[in-house]
Structure formats: C-alpha cells, structure tokens
Write a protein that holds these residues in place. Sequence first.
Motif, PDB file in Angstrom:
ATOM      1  N   THR A 125     102.848  46.774 149.336  1.00  0.00           N
ATOM      2  CA  THR A 125     101.554  47.462 150.110  1.00  0.00           C
ATOM      3  C   THR A 125     102.944  48.749 150.944  1.00  0.00           C
ATOM      4  N   ARG A 126     104.058  48.809 150.145  1.00  0.00           N
ATOM      5  CA  ARG A 126     105.247  49.663 150.635  1.00  0.00           C
ATOM      6  C   ARG A 126     104.477  50.065 152.599  1.00  0.00           C
ATOM      7  N   GLU A 127     105.050  48.811 153.075  1.00  0.00           N
ATOM      8  CA  GLU A 127     104.704  49.478 154.807  1.00  0.00           C
ATOM      9  C   GLU A 127     106.149  49.801 155.293  1.00  0.00           C
ATOM     10  N   ASN A 128     105.821  50.120 156.399  1.00  0.00           N
ATOM     11  CA  ASN A 128     106.958  50.709 156.684  1.00  0.00           C
ATOM     12  C   ASN A 128     108.016  49.547 157.941  1.00  0.00           C
ATOM     13  N   PHE A 129     108.724  49.187 157.684  1.00  0.00           N
ATOM     14  CA  PHE A 129     108.908  48.192 158.489  1.00  0.00           C
ATOM     15  C   PHE A 129     110.020  48.501 160.049  1.00  0.00           C
ATOM     16  N   ASN A 130     110.389  49.713 159.477  1.00  0.00           N
ATOM     17  CA  ASN A 130     110.635  50.314 161.319  1.00  0.00           C
ATOM     18  C   ASN A 130     109.877  50.277 162.568  1.00  0.00           C
ATOM     19  N   ASP A 131     108.789  51.123 161.939  1.00  0.00           N
ATOM     20  CA  ASP A 131     107.865  50.722 162.622  1.00  0.00           C
ATOM     21  C   ASP A 131     107.157  49.165 163.253  1.00  0.00           C
ATOM     22  N   PHE A 132     108.128  48.121 162.725  1.00  0.00           N
ATOM     23  CA  PHE A 132     107.053  46.626 162.964  1.00  0.00           C
ATOM     24  C   PHE A 132     108.569  46.371 164.494  1.00  0.00           C
ATOM     25  N   GLU A 133     107.450  45.477 165.422  1.00  0.00           N
ATOM     26  CA  GLU A 133     107.357  45.242 166.429  1.00  0.00           C
ATOM     27  C   GLU A 133     108.868  43.923 165.898  1.00  0.00           C
ATOM     28  N   ILE A 134     109.763  43.127 166.823  1.00  0.00           N
ATOM     29  CA  ILE A 134     110.677  41.938 166.096  1.00  0.00           C
ATOM     30  C   ILE A 134     109.792  40.586 165.614  1.00  0.00           C
ATOM     31  N   GLU A 135     108.426  40.243 166.649  1.00  0.00           N
ATOM     32  CA  GLU A 135     108.149  38.986 166.533  1.00  0.00           C
ATOM     33  C   GLU A 135     107.360  39.745 165.093  1.00  0.00           C
ATOM     34  N   GLN A 136     106.815  41.187 164.982  1.00  0.00           N
ATOM     35  CA  GLN A 136     105.942  41.239 163.486  1.00  0.00           C
ATOM     36  C   GLN A 136     107.444  41.368 161.880  1.00  0.00           C
ATOM     37  N   LEU A 137     108.053  41.179 161.943  1.00  0.00           N
ATOM     38  CA  LEU A 137     109.174  41.458 161.679  1.00  0.00           C
ATOM     39  C   LEU A 137     109.767  39.957 160.938  1.00  0.00           C
ATOM     40  N   GLN A 138     109.835  39.184 161.971  1.00  0.00           N
ATOM     41  CA  GLN A 138     110.329  37.625 161.883  1.00  0.00           C
ATOM     42  C   GLN A 138     109.352  37.373 161.159  1.00  0.00           C
ATOM     43  N   ASN A 139     107.802  37.267 161.751  1.00  0.00           N
ATOM     44  CA  ASN A 139     106.777  36.833 160.965  1.00  0.00           C
ATOM     45  C   ASN A 139     106.688  37.147 159.141  1.00  0.00           C
ATOM     46  N   HIS A 140     106.651  38.183 159.435  1.00  0.00           N
ATOM     47  CA  HIS A 140     106.521  39.095 157.641  1.00  0.00           C
ATOM     48  C   HIS A 140     107.596  38.083 157.256  1.00  0.00           C
ATOM     49  N   LEU A 141     109.190  37.961 157.725  1.00  0.00           N
ATOM     50  CA  LEU A 141     110.392  37.234 157.224  1.00  0.00           C
ATOM     51  C   LEU A 141     110.013  35.998 156.716  1.00  0.00           C
ATOM     52  N   ARG A 142     109.561  35.585 157.540  1.00  0.00           N
ATOM     53  CA  ARG A 142     109.342  34.016 157.138  1.00  0.00           C
ATOM     54  C   ARG A 142     108.389  33.814 156.046  1.00  0.00           C
ATOM     55  N   ASN A 143     107.265  34.465 155.851  1.00  0.00           N
ATOM     56  CA  ASN A 143     106.086  34.325 155.149  1.00  0.00           C
ATOM     57  C   ASN A 143     106.809  34.926 153.591  1.00  0.00           C
ATOM     58  N   THR A 144     107.415  36.246 153.679  1.00  0.00           N
ATOM     59  CA  THR A 144     108.465  36.367 152.071  1.00  0.00           C
ATOM     60  C   THR A 144     109.127  35.596 151.946  1.00  0.00           C
ATOM     61  N   LEU A 145     109.951  34.744 152.382  1.00  0.00           N
ATOM     62  CA  LEU A 145     111.241  33.529 151.865  1.00  0.00           C
ATOM     63  C   LEU A 145     110.669  32.342 151.790  1.00  0.00           C
ATOM     64  N   LYS A 146     109.271  31.718 152.805  1.00  0.00           N
ATOM     65  CA  LYS A 146     109.344  30.531 152.613  1.00  0.00           C
ATOM     66  C   LYS A 146     108.676  30.121 151.769  1.00  0.00           C
ATOM     67  N   GLY A 147     109.827  29.242 150.782  1.00  0.00           N
ATOM     68  CA  GLY A 147     108.537  28.154 149.849  1.00  0.00           C
ATOM     69  C   GLY A 147     109.739  28.715 148.444  1.00  0.00           C
ATOM     70  N   LYS A 148     110.210  29.392 149.040  1.00  0.00           N
ATOM     71  CA  LYS A 148     110.929  30.616 147.637  1.00  0.00           C
ATOM     72  C   LYS A 148     112.784  29.878 147.535  1.00  0.00           C
ATOM     73  N   LYS A 149     112.853  30.433 146.575  1.00  0.00           N
ATOM     74  CA  LYS A 149     114.499  29.275 146.176  1.00  0.00           C
ATOM     75  C   LYS A 149     115.421  30.804 146.245  1.00  0.00           C
ATOM     76  N   PHE A 150     115.955  31.237 147.403  1.00  0.00           N
ATOM     77  CA  PHE A 150     116.611  32.421 147.406  1.00  0.00           C
ATOM     78  C   PHE A 150     117.756  32.498 147.753  1.00  0.00           C
ATOM     79  N   LEU A 151     118.264  33.973 147.485  1.00  0.00           N
ATOM     80  CA  LEU A 151     119.396  34.045 147.172  1.00  0.00           C
ATOM     81  C   LEU A 151     119.615  35.234 148.147  1.00  0.00           C
TER      82      LEU A 151
END
Length: 421
Positions: A268-294
């Motif tokens: 979606t080419r979102e500009n995360f620099n404009d996000f507030e910290i609450e938006q950032l943590q929500n977006h990151l948690r949703n992105t990582l949730k249920g995935k095996k990541f490094l």
Amino acid sequence: MIHQPTILVTNVPIAFFSPMAESLLFSYGESILGRLANAAIEEASLALGVHSELQQMKETMTLIRSVLLDAQQKTPHSSALIEWLRQVNCVFCDAEDIIDDFERESLQKNVVNTSGSFSSKVRRFFSSSNPVVYRLRMTHRIQDINTRLAKFAADRNMFALQIIDHDTCVVHVREMTHSYVNPSNVIGREHDKNEIVNLLVEDGDRESLSVIPIVGIEGLGKTTLAKLIFNDSNINAFFLLKVWVCVSDDFELKNVLVKILNSIPNPTRENFNDFEIEQLQNHLRNTLKGKKFLIVLDDVWNEEYEKWDELKEIIDVGVQGSKILVTTRSHAVAAMMCTKSSNSYLLECLSEENSLSLFVKYAFEDGEEKNHPELLEIGKEIVEKCARLPLALKTVGSSLFSRVDKKEWESIRDNEIWCSK
C-alpha cells in the motif's frame, strides 16, 4: 550465558592510517568498559577491596574514549598525537589483562557469597592464592594503570582534543548497513555462520521469541556474518518473514518501529514516518502476528533495558521459533537482550590461515601473489600485526593493492605506531 566459553582478549593495533585507528581504539575502549561493568568484575573488586580504584579506571577510560574520534581529524599532522594514541592502546591492553585476571578467578570460584566479613569474602574468592599478596599485586597494577590513564587524560589538552559524547561518537563511527553480501568476499566465517544458523532454526520449547546476540569489538565482521546468515538458504526456508534493521545509536521506540516496518514489503506504500506510535505498534503487530519471523537488529548500542523490553513486548506476536539476531559491541547489551532459552555468540578473530587469505585477497590481483614471494613474506608479518581483525586486514590489504615496491610494504610493516605489548 555465552555460547562459546572462551574469553575474548584482543590486542588492538594502532594502524598507520588514522580513520580506522581511532575507530578501532574507540571500540576497544568500549569493549573494555563493557567488561568492567560486568557483575563478576564488580563483585571481585569489592571482595578484594579495590572497587574504588577500578571505578577510577572506568571513569578515566570513559574520558579518554570520548576524545578518540576527535583525534581522528588531527593525527595525520601530528606524530606526537600518534604516539599518544599508541600509548593509550597499550594501557588499554594492560587494563584488559587485569579484567582477564579477575574473570579467571571468577570462573574458578564460580560465584562469590556476598555475606560475611571482608576477610572471609576475600578468602572464599581467592582461596587458591595468598589473598594479601594477590590484593597487593592487583592494587599496584590498577594504580599503575590509573596513573598512566590520568597522564593521558591530562595530555589531551596539549592536542586540544574535544570531548564528544557517546551518541555523537556513534554517529561518526558507524554508517547505516544493508543486508546484501557477496559470500565469495567473506573468508573464515563458514563455521560461525553454520553454528548460528543451527541456533536460529531450532524451535524454542519455552518461548515464542528468542534473541541471539553476536558480540565482539568493531572490526571482527559481526555485520558481515549477520549478512551471511540472513541470506542463507536454510534461513530462507525456515522463516516466512525476514527483516533487516540497522539500529546503531537510534533506539527510540518510534524510530525503531518505523525502521522495521520500512523493511517489510509494503504493497500500500504507506508512509510510516507520519504514523503515531499507537498506529505503528498496531500495524507492526498485525503484520507479524501468526508468522515465523527473523528480525536482525544490527549494531545495537543502547543499554537501557526498559526501551528494549518495550520493543520486545510489541513484536512478541509471532509463532514459536521466531527469532531476533542482534549484533553488538557491548557485552552489557548482549546480556540484557538474551532470553532464557538463548545464548550469546562471542565472535572471535580469524585464524592465522584465514587472516592471511583475506589479506592476500585484498592486497593482490587473483593469483598475483605467486609472482611476488618477497612481498608475500612481508605481508605475513603485516598480517600478524593486524591482530587477525578482518577490518584491519581488508583496509591494510586494500591500501597495498597494485603496489609492488618492496620498500612501501616494509615501511608499513616497520611503522613505529604498531603497538607492541
């Protein structure tokens, strides 16, 4: 806990070119200061009655370390300053010898019981030697180092060296990194790579997220090793998502969250620099949730546990087996970030054989060293003075590339600013 039980002891050379010299010396001082803060060293110094002397050593070393990068701009024009740096390096080596001595005693005794009288604590901790003699010997050694350090700290005024705070130093020492590496340019790290890959592809049975720090001074190739691991085929098959983040001195939560999100494909080419910290943590948690990541966090300096704990809390949403790989120069950072089921990996210098191979790769055209046996023999002596540090070997080798004048090679080999202990 340390994955490899060997204690890293490094005699860092002052090379003939100042930019790398001060960076290495700064990192060497950083490494020693980190070890001085170790709980075992603190406990040993208290039991021995030299805690105040050791604190003085730490404070003076911190002051000297803070002017090293300012010296970088001045050394090409000052032979006196070069000699000052050489002597600083040598006293750093002697300070590390004292730390090694304490650590050996600590390993032998395993743990110190902090209860009881001073004399009983000394006897328990140093029962293998005469505690009075040992105390006197160590006190004299520490006092000698403190005297020398105090002189160096005073001498800095002669060179008009300015104190640069830690954060500013880091900005000058380290540029941002990326995850690509050509494996053919890396020599002597195959074993380390395989060891850490095996640790990463183990599914932890107690934690959904575990952290493995790679620890060592600047110049050992921690970032290069992390790149090899990041691009390994076994890692690609094991982790659904991989993220590379260069942290350096920037460990503010919002900035780190933005860096992690910017390293993840963003349709979606979102500009995360404009996000507030609450938006950032929500977006990151949703992105990582249920995935095996490094997630690779490269070049971590920050020793504030609260900041690290807050970040870990946010990203601990993956499936079992998710990992964080950290590179750091600080043993304190490694101890802080380790999880219960993980160990730190202490990166050591290259072997003599691999050190020579790396030097030759950068000093000669492919196979050309066979046509210059005299230069190769001088090169072997230069390699020895580089203390088996990949950064030093590559930098010195590159500076000699395409140069076939024997006198030039001898001049580098015989330069008086190589430190000899």
